[in-house]
Design a protein around this motif. Sequence first.
Motif, PDB file in Angstrom:
ATOM      1  N   VAL C  80     -32.448  13.019 105.764  1.00 51.76           N
ATOM      2  CA  VAL C  80     -32.285  12.733 107.193  1.00 51.76           C
ATOM      3  C   VAL C  80     -32.650  11.279 107.489  1.00 51.76           C
ATOM      4  N   TYR C  81     -33.632  10.785 106.752  1.00 50.44           N
ATOM      5  CA  TYR C  81     -33.999   9.379 106.910  1.00 50.44           C
ATOM      6  C   TYR C  81     -32.787   8.486 106.622  1.00 50.44           C
ATOM      7  N   PHE C  82     -32.085   8.784 105.517  1.00 48.46           N
ATOM      8  CA  PHE C  82     -30.898   7.990 105.186  1.00 48.46           C
ATOM      9  C   PHE C  82     -29.750   8.256 106.146  1.00 48.46           C
ATOM     10  N   LEU C  83     -29.720   9.491 106.673  1.00 44.94           N
ATOM     11  CA  LEU C  83     -28.704   9.802 107.679  1.00 44.94           C
ATOM     12  C   LEU C  83     -28.879   8.893 108.889  1.00 44.94           C
ATOM     13  N   ASN C  84     -30.150   8.703 109.286  1.00 45.68           N
ATOM     14  CA  ASN C  84     -30.437   7.835 110.421  1.00 45.68           C
ATOM     15  C   ASN C  84     -30.048   6.394 110.153  1.00 45.68           C
ATOM     16  N   LEU C  85     -30.116   6.016 108.874  1.00 48.01           N
ATOM     17  CA  LEU C  85     -29.715   4.647 108.517  1.00 48.01           C
ATOM     18  C   LEU C  85     -28.216   4.557 108.273  1.00 48.01           C
ATOM     19  N   SER C  86     -27.507   5.709 108.467  1.00 44.16           N
ATOM     20  CA  SER C  86     -26.050   5.774 108.251  1.00 44.16           C
ATOM     21  C   SER C  86     -25.663   5.415 106.820  1.00 44.16           C
ATOM     22  N   LYS C  87     -26.484   5.796 105.838  1.00 43.38           N
ATOM     23  CA  LYS C  87     -26.136   5.576 104.437  1.00 43.38           C
ATOM     24  C   LYS C  87     -25.547   6.866 103.883  1.00 43.38           C
ATOM     25  N   LYS C  88     -24.232   6.906 103.808  1.00 45.68           N
ATOM     26  CA  LYS C  88     -23.548   8.150 103.474  1.00 45.68           C
ATOM     27  C   LYS C  88     -23.918   8.686 102.096  1.00 45.68           C
ATOM     28  N   LEU C  89     -23.861   7.803 101.092  1.00 41.52           N
ATOM     29  CA  LEU C  89     -24.023   8.302  99.728  1.00 41.52           C
ATOM     30  C   LEU C  89     -25.439   8.776  99.460  1.00 41.52           C
ATOM     31  N   LEU C  90     -26.416   8.029  99.966  1.00 37.95           N
ATOM     32  CA  LEU C  90     -27.799   8.434  99.745  1.00 37.95           C
ATOM     33  C   LEU C  90     -28.106   9.744 100.481  1.00 37.95           C
ATOM     34  N   THR C  91     -27.565   9.861 101.687  1.00 38.89           N
ATOM     35  CA  THR C  91     -27.725  11.119 102.424  1.00 38.89           C
ATOM     36  C   THR C  91     -27.181  12.272 101.587  1.00 38.89           C
ATOM     37  N   LEU C  92     -25.986  12.045 101.093  1.00 39.48           N
ATOM     38  CA  LEU C  92     -25.317  13.055 100.284  1.00 39.48           C
ATOM     39  C   LEU C  92     -26.159  13.435  99.082  1.00 39.48           C
ATOM     40  N   LEU C  93     -26.662  12.419  98.409  1.00 36.68           N
ATOM     41  CA  LEU C  93     -27.438  12.635  97.194  1.00 36.68           C
ATOM     42  C   LEU C  93     -28.681  13.485  97.474  1.00 36.68           C
ATOM     43  N   PHE C  94     -29.411  13.113  98.521  1.00 43.94           N
ATOM     44  CA  PHE C  94     -30.670  13.829  98.755  1.00 43.94           C
ATOM     45  C   PHE C  94     -30.443  15.238  99.299  1.00 43.94           C
ATOM     46  N   PHE C  95     -29.395  15.401 100.082  1.00 43.18           N
ATOM     47  CA  PHE C  95     -29.073  16.783 100.488  1.00 43.18           C
ATOM     48  C   PHE C  95     -28.673  17.614  99.274  1.00 43.18           C
ATOM     49  N   LEU C  96     -27.975  16.961  98.340  1.00 38.87           N
ATOM     50  CA  LEU C  96     -27.565  17.662  97.122  1.00 38.87           C
ATOM     51  C   LEU C  96     -28.785  18.123  96.339  1.00 38.87           C
ATOM     52  N   ILE C  97     -29.768  17.232  96.207  1.00 39.85           N
ATOM     53  CA  ILE C  97     -31.007  17.619  95.520  1.00 39.85           C
ATOM     54  C   ILE C  97     -31.653  18.785  96.251  1.00 39.85           C
ATOM     55  N   THR C  98     -31.614  18.711  97.590  1.00 39.64           N
ATOM     56  CA  THR C  98     -32.222  19.784  98.394  1.00 39.64           C
ATOM     57  C   THR C  98     -31.591  21.133  98.075  1.00 39.64           C
ATOM     58  N   ILE C  99     -30.263  21.170  98.066  1.00 37.39           N
ATOM     59  CA  ILE C  99     -29.656  22.487  97.834  1.00 37.39           C
ATOM     60  C   ILE C  99     -29.836  22.927  96.387  1.00 37.39           C
ATOM     61  N   LEU C 100     -29.913  21.980  95.464  1.00 33.88           N
ATOM     62  CA  LEU C 100     -30.174  22.383  94.077  1.00 33.88           C
ATOM     63  C   LEU C 100     -31.557  23.014  93.969  1.00 33.88           C
ATOM     64  N   LEU C 101     -32.533  22.399  94.638  1.00 37.30           N
ATOM     65  CA  LEU C 101     -33.876  22.976  94.637  1.00 37.30           C
ATOM     66  C   LEU C 101     -33.865  24.345  95.306  1.00 37.30           C
ATOM     67  N   GLY C 102     -33.067  24.454  96.374  1.00 36.50           N
ATOM     68  CA  GLY C 102     -32.937  25.745  97.045  1.00 36.50           C
ATOM     69  C   GLY C 102     -32.391  26.796  96.097  1.00 36.50           C
ATOM     70  N   LEU C 103     -31.370  26.414  95.341  1.00 37.16           N
ATOM     71  CA  LEU C 103     -30.790  27.341  94.362  1.00 37.16           C
ATOM     72  C   LEU C 103     -31.825  27.733  93.313  1.00 37.16           C
TER      73      LEU C 103
END
Lengths: 650, 235, 197
Positions: C80-103
Amino acid sequence: MMNVILDYLLSLPSDIIFADISFTIMLIATVYFLTKYAKWKWLWSWITSTDHKKIGIMYLFVSFLFFIRAGIEALLIRMQLAFPNNEFWVFQGERFNQLTSTHGTVMIFLVATPLLIGLMNVIVPLQIGARDVAFPFMNSLSLWLFISGGILINASFVAGGSPNAGWTTYAPLASKEFTPGPGNSYYPIGLQVAGLGTIMGGINFIVTIIKMRAPGMRFMRMPLSTWSMFITSILIVYAFSALAVALLLLTFERLFGTVILSASEGNPLIWQHLFWIFGHPEVYIIALPAFGIFSDVISVFSKRKLFGYPSMVFAIILIGFLGFMVWVHHMFTVGLNTNITIFFALTTMLIAVPTGIKIFNWLFTMRGGRIRFDTPMLYALGFIFTFVIGGVTGVMLGTVPADYQYHDSYFVVAHLHYVIIGATIFGVFSGVYYWWPKMFGKKLNETLGKWNFWTFGIGFHITFFPMHVMGLMGMPRRVFTYPEGDGLGFLNFISTCGAFMMGIGVLFFMINIYITTRYTKKRVLNDPWFSRGRTLEWTIPSPPPAYNFARLPEVKSREPLWDAYERGNKNINFIGEYEDIHLPNSTSLPFFMGIGFLIASFGFVFEIWPVALSGMLIVFLMMSIRSFQQKNGIHLPKEKVRVQDMRGED
Amino acid sequence: MTFRYALFVIVIISASGCSNIAVLNPKGSEAQSELNLLYLSLALMSIVLLVVFTLFTRFLMKYRELPGQENDFPTQVNGNKKLEITWVVIPIAILTILAVPTFATTYQLDNKTEIVREPLEINVTAQQYKWKFHYPEHDITLENEVKLPVDRPVVFTLHSKDVIHSFWLPQLGGKKDVLPNQVNKLTLTPLETGVYDGKCAELCGANHALMTFDTTVIEQEAFNQWTRVADIQED
Amino acid sequence: METMSTQMHLNHKQAQMNILAFWFLIGAEVVVFGCLFGIYLAVKSLTGQGPTPNELFKLNEIMLSTVVLLTSSFTCAIAVYFLNLSKKLLTLLFFLITILLGLAFIGLEIREFTLYVEEGAKISTSAFLGAFYLLLGTHGFHVLFGVIWISLLLVQLWLKGINQETAPKLFIASLYWHFIDVIWVIIFTIVYLIGKV
């Protein structure tokens, strides 16, 4: 093959054959007329609509169908109970329990609640000066989940058996051990689907009212209907989530063999607590909007400002709050600790205070006014009369030791019908007569309206007043018969006569709708109630355009329209500029999600997992489509809006 | 007003059968104290009904729109502090009058089991559609009927074998639920001899309506006599 | 439109309404979990023939799940921090890590449940176990729902970038993720820690 089907059909009990045949006839008739008048497209445009007014009307229509069905059940119940040791058709024992259970379940969950949600849908945006609700898509989804759950519970009668453990479905009677058929699985699963829709509706209206009020419409300037529907929405969100857990628990109990509610290994009282933590707020969920409607109606038909507006608002909030703290009064006889009992008796009695405030404020609103007795007002007055009786028996039920006598007897049956019919059903009738011109541009026939009111109202008292006495004579609830010697025959017979009179009252209402729709040509004005209107919904055409307000109003007081009348104006001043208006797309996704839930639910009820899974897949697929959809909506250019608006004013 | 007329007729009709009304004809001390509360609450509530209906009728008669008044603009008032306080204070006063005896009686009834001296103990077992009464003192078991001595407190120990039932003897006292996972106790003291109806008050299945029992209250002497005979017969 | 910041996307009226609605949904969820905790506490001691909480739980493995889920909340916050900075790829990356951890969390939970069932602790064994599986299952289902939901949003983020449509959705999904994390902390305390005492 044909022979097998025929044999199966002939083996069914006569009531089910009857239900099947009448259902088939109705289906064929519907299809025939839709085809004959080429109305399929028209029907589809309603199904996919996201216009809050249309959704509201569909809510009202479908719940009215359920009302007819549950009403017929009530008549069957009264037929069976008309005489001592009676044996009417097949409705004894098991079958009778199915009747009472579905009558209660349908009336509470699929009639009272959605009828009011229907009125909420039609009215709230108009009263706060909004062009739509906050989430039109979710609104349509709420509707289709309600219909889906409703169909499920209604179909149970012909598909495997209805719920038969009462509308309260107490465990352990409701567990598989004692009621093995699918009947009591329909109950938690069907209500879960409908309840999910209701929670969404609640959230939708909370956000609509908080965020979408017209400029200047402060909280303390909102009409009472909107206020009460706001508090109701909050109650819905919290009470229905408790119900969701209770239903989940019962589903697990029946489908996956948990033993939390079992007598030997768990604790069946958990169900009663959870159910009533939901169940008592539910009473206020269906009563408060009615209170709001009556406040508006009484004020308009008395030509008077609502007496004590701030205390009315305060009373609603207090009732909503206390409503969550009285649930144990349904459980005084289960043998809880005396201190707990006393606490809940106290809160129960306290709730009479804000209710009293409301009654007296209504009375004093009429004082000094110019009262007209049109049908909406008649229902409001009938409500005051009836609800006061229901209210005082409520206080009587709160006196614990006396409740040991009243509990689960016909006294309670009388009380609950006095409050629920007295408030909710009278409220809905009042609201429907009141806002019918706003919804359809025609006024319902007054003469038939009066016939409707007097037959229904008098029939109501004839049906339910004797039940107080029957309870005191020792007649328990939910019995399918009573012996000759108890002296209950006479009162029961009177009660049955009254029930049929109520039925005639409802027939008058249906005839009224038919005649008005078919023969009334006259279109009504913005404010059809003799220039007595006070609130924003009467400042716009009847029926309103899809966007409701061509220009947004600016609200400077509680009753903008009335203030305009007093200044000698015909309508309020719309100060806003014309602007491009954005309307939501129609969408078929909620309809298919409803179908998905319906398929899944049948799968769950009969424990056929592939069916359940495929239903859930449909739902999931629709949700994914929705997630990726471009939500452009329809744009109405301001020129078009302006032209339409000018034409409307002539 | 036709409304109230209809109501009136019904009240008259039902009043004519008053001796039939079990709860209003108590034959036990518990039922009597419950009835006292019923009368107290009914009296207090009648005051409320009277006030509301008087105002209701008066306002409706006095303030209805007469011909020629269609274009009136009656004065608009916001409210009246004094009146509004009145209808907060008076209901609270009425409820207090009701609450005090209610709470006292509740404590008294709920704790009776511990207070009563030398009660007759009866174990009640409910199961789908029958009642079993066991007298541990005399080792007698009855089905769907129970015999009680007059003027002696009886403690019913209630337990269910299957679903939830509710034990109700309207003329002797209010109900108590019969639970499968918990033992409840109910004390009743019959004050007059006679035969009274007992019933199940909680929906318990198909034949819930038929789950009734007869209660015979007899003189102490006769009861002692009966226990002796029955005891011998059972042996 | 391109120059609008994420904060402006979130302040848009529809976004504000979505967020408000979401808070009320959280309110409903609090009631749901509150009731489930209530049921659990009410029948905790009714273990019948089955094992008691103390015999059943293995704290070490649950510690692992806890760490996994708490870390996912942390990566979600970074996203979300990167989302606020409008950095698409980093946002994507960290959300991806989040869902992997969720899995990973869901995997661990399934493993835990199968282990219990093999030990004979089935959902129908006792009231305690019924309430346990009901509570944990509801939570697990919420995690699964979150994983699927965020995955769908990530596809949209990939296709459309950070805009008025995707930004509020991702923001709300992050709130949801934190909420189910908080619920887990309460489960960990009330069910596992107190169960072990």
